[in-house]
Scaffold this motif. Sequence first.
Motif, PDB file in Angstrom:
ATOM      1  N   LYS A 249       1.196  -1.454  -0.160  1.00 16.86           N
ATOM      2  CA  LYS A 249       0.240  -0.261   0.377  1.00 16.86           C
ATOM      3  C   LYS A 249       0.700   1.229  -0.220  1.00 16.86           C
ATOM      4  O   LYS A 249       1.988   1.195   0.558  1.00 16.86           O
ATOM      5  CB  LYS A 249      -0.428   0.139   1.316  1.00 16.86           C
ATOM      6  N   GLN A 253      -2.077   5.746   1.715  1.00 20.37           N
ATOM      7  CA  GLN A 253      -3.630   5.022   1.346  1.00 20.37           C
ATOM      8  C   GLN A 253      -3.818   4.430   3.388  1.00 20.37           C
ATOM      9  O   GLN A 253      -3.797   3.782   4.061  1.00 20.37           O
ATOM     10  CB  GLN A 253      -2.764   3.152   1.235  1.00 20.37           C
ATOM     11  N   TRP A 254      -4.180   5.561   3.884  1.00 21.59           N
ATOM     12  CA  TRP A 254      -4.367   5.644   5.404  1.00 21.59           C
ATOM     13  C   TRP A 254      -5.443   6.820   5.769  1.00 21.59           C
ATOM     14  O   TRP A 254      -6.204   7.346   4.857  1.00 21.59           O
ATOM     15  CB  TRP A 254      -3.269   5.974   6.280  1.00 21.59           C
ATOM     16  N   HIS A 255      -6.245   6.216   7.128  1.00 22.93           N
ATOM     17  CA  HIS A 255      -7.330   6.761   7.516  1.00 22.93           C
ATOM     18  C   HIS A 255      -7.027   6.791   9.014  1.00 22.93           C
ATOM     19  O   HIS A 255      -6.392   6.302   9.621  1.00 22.93           O
ATOM     20  CB  HIS A 255      -8.279   5.634   7.120  1.00 22.93           C
ATOM     21  N   ASP A 257      -9.778   5.980  11.785  1.00 27.50           N
ATOM     22  CA  ASP A 257     -11.179   5.739  12.159  1.00 27.50           C
ATOM     23  C   ASP A 257     -12.298   6.570  12.457  1.00 27.50           C
ATOM     24  O   ASP A 257     -12.336   8.012  13.128  1.00 27.50           O
ATOM     25  CB  ASP A 257     -11.723   4.809  13.472  1.00 27.50           C
ATOM     26  N   CYS A 288      -0.733  -1.882  10.582  1.00 29.96           N
ATOM     27  CA  CYS A 288       0.059  -0.541   9.906  1.00 29.96           C
ATOM     28  C   CYS A 288      -0.644   0.775  10.368  1.00 29.96           C
ATOM     29  O   CYS A 288      -1.292   1.367  10.138  1.00 29.96           O
ATOM     30  CB  CYS A 288       0.267  -0.220   8.568  1.00 29.96           C
ATOM     31  N   HIS A 349      -2.942   5.048  10.366  1.00 27.91           N
ATOM     32  CA  HIS A 349      -2.966   3.705   9.765  1.00 27.91           C
ATOM     33  C   HIS A 349      -3.833   2.961   9.140  1.00 27.91           C
ATOM     34  O   HIS A 349      -4.951   3.607   8.600  1.00 27.91           O
ATOM     35  CB  HIS A 349      -3.796   2.952  11.395  1.00 27.91           C
ATOM     36  N   SER A 350      -3.534   1.913   8.881  1.00 22.41           N
ATOM     37  CA  SER A 350      -4.308   1.222   7.791  1.00 22.41           C
ATOM     38  C   SER A 350      -4.338  -0.443   7.593  1.00 22.41           C
ATOM     39  O   SER A 350      -3.776  -0.769   9.109  1.00 22.41           O
ATOM     40  CB  SER A 350      -3.754   1.323   5.509  1.00 22.41           C
TER      41      SER A 350
END
Length: 391
Positions: A249, A253-255, A257, A288, A349-350
């Motif tokens: 990734k 490509q993280w977010h 919640d 991650c 995190h991902s």
Amino acid sequence: MLASGSLVRLSSCAVVTVLRAELLPGGSVILADPHGAGNLRVRPNGTIDTQGGRGGWARFWVDREPDGDENSIRLLNVGHHEQRGNDVFLAASIVPADQCPAASAPVPDAASAPVPEPPAVLLSDEEKAAFVRHGYLVLRGVVGRELVDAALRAINNQLGQGSAAWEPDEDGKEKLAGEVGSKRSSAILNLLHASPARGIAEQLLDGQLSQQVGGQIALRFPLPEDKIGRPPKGMTRPRHVHDTPRPPKGNDQWHIDGMKKNGHMSPFQLLLGVALSSQRDDDCGNLCVWPTQHAAVAEAVQRAQAAPPGASSPEDEWRGQRPTLPAEGATQVRLEPGDVVLAHQKLPHSVGLNRSPHIRYQVYFRLSSREYKPAKAAERGLWDNWRVGAE
């Protein structure tokens, strides 16, 4: 909503006038007849009496009664919900103790003795400082093997139901159906409440946990063989001419919640994950994380809150303020069954790719203190409503 010792009166039942509540690990309650030796139960045939013990038919989940006053509640029977798939509710109300002094007096009875608290695990000052600094913390062997096995058994039993194992969630994605997917499964909730995990979380958060806690079952299935590419350390496999390995990734490509579900992006405080399977190497479906980046993300959330609504496209919840994280900044968290990972809600995190041959099993709890106000959180400091603070 209910504490041990609270008095409850059923709205339409001649069995008994007032019952005394006892809160159990996991959040359910039993309701004892103060003048008898048993607990309220709803038997499998639907009849009600006060001859119950401490099993599912005598345990209840408590909800507010829709459109009722502040003392109106409804009791969802655990036995019918878990074993029959039926939601059997009893209407009730909370009774002030001064209205029933005799019922509020404790009755010595070994059968209704409190369940022993799980052993405490005290966080050291160094561990608390590491959590503040990095935004996450890994603790080894917090959850015992018995609890891990019970959760795995419940999950795998549901997976064995074939197409009936799954149902769409509120976002249209598939999630486990049945009792284990309801977020009220005792086997799942016990990972938090019957282990030291809950006490550990309360050492970080300011005050007791909110009672509205459910467990999310997070499964990560293996990639197909032709997408694996280089296998994890210690694994070998033949390579095929037409393999097209799935790349790792990207750094974008993280977010965090809840960032797409509400404007404040702050629905809870602490993410607590319990590993149910081995992730001893990278690329086993590991969580991650981007260590130390929780402060930068929190500042970006505040900027996004302050930005005018038209600052970017309607699809951009960050309003042009999404931060760029350091290149190669992600760390794959390596866990073994029973390990716990704690992460600040603002830690980016991902989920990593699973190039192993095994399903990655994990359960996540999203926790807050009772005093936490999500809609106001983004306006306040990163460590408001926490017991720990900035160094």
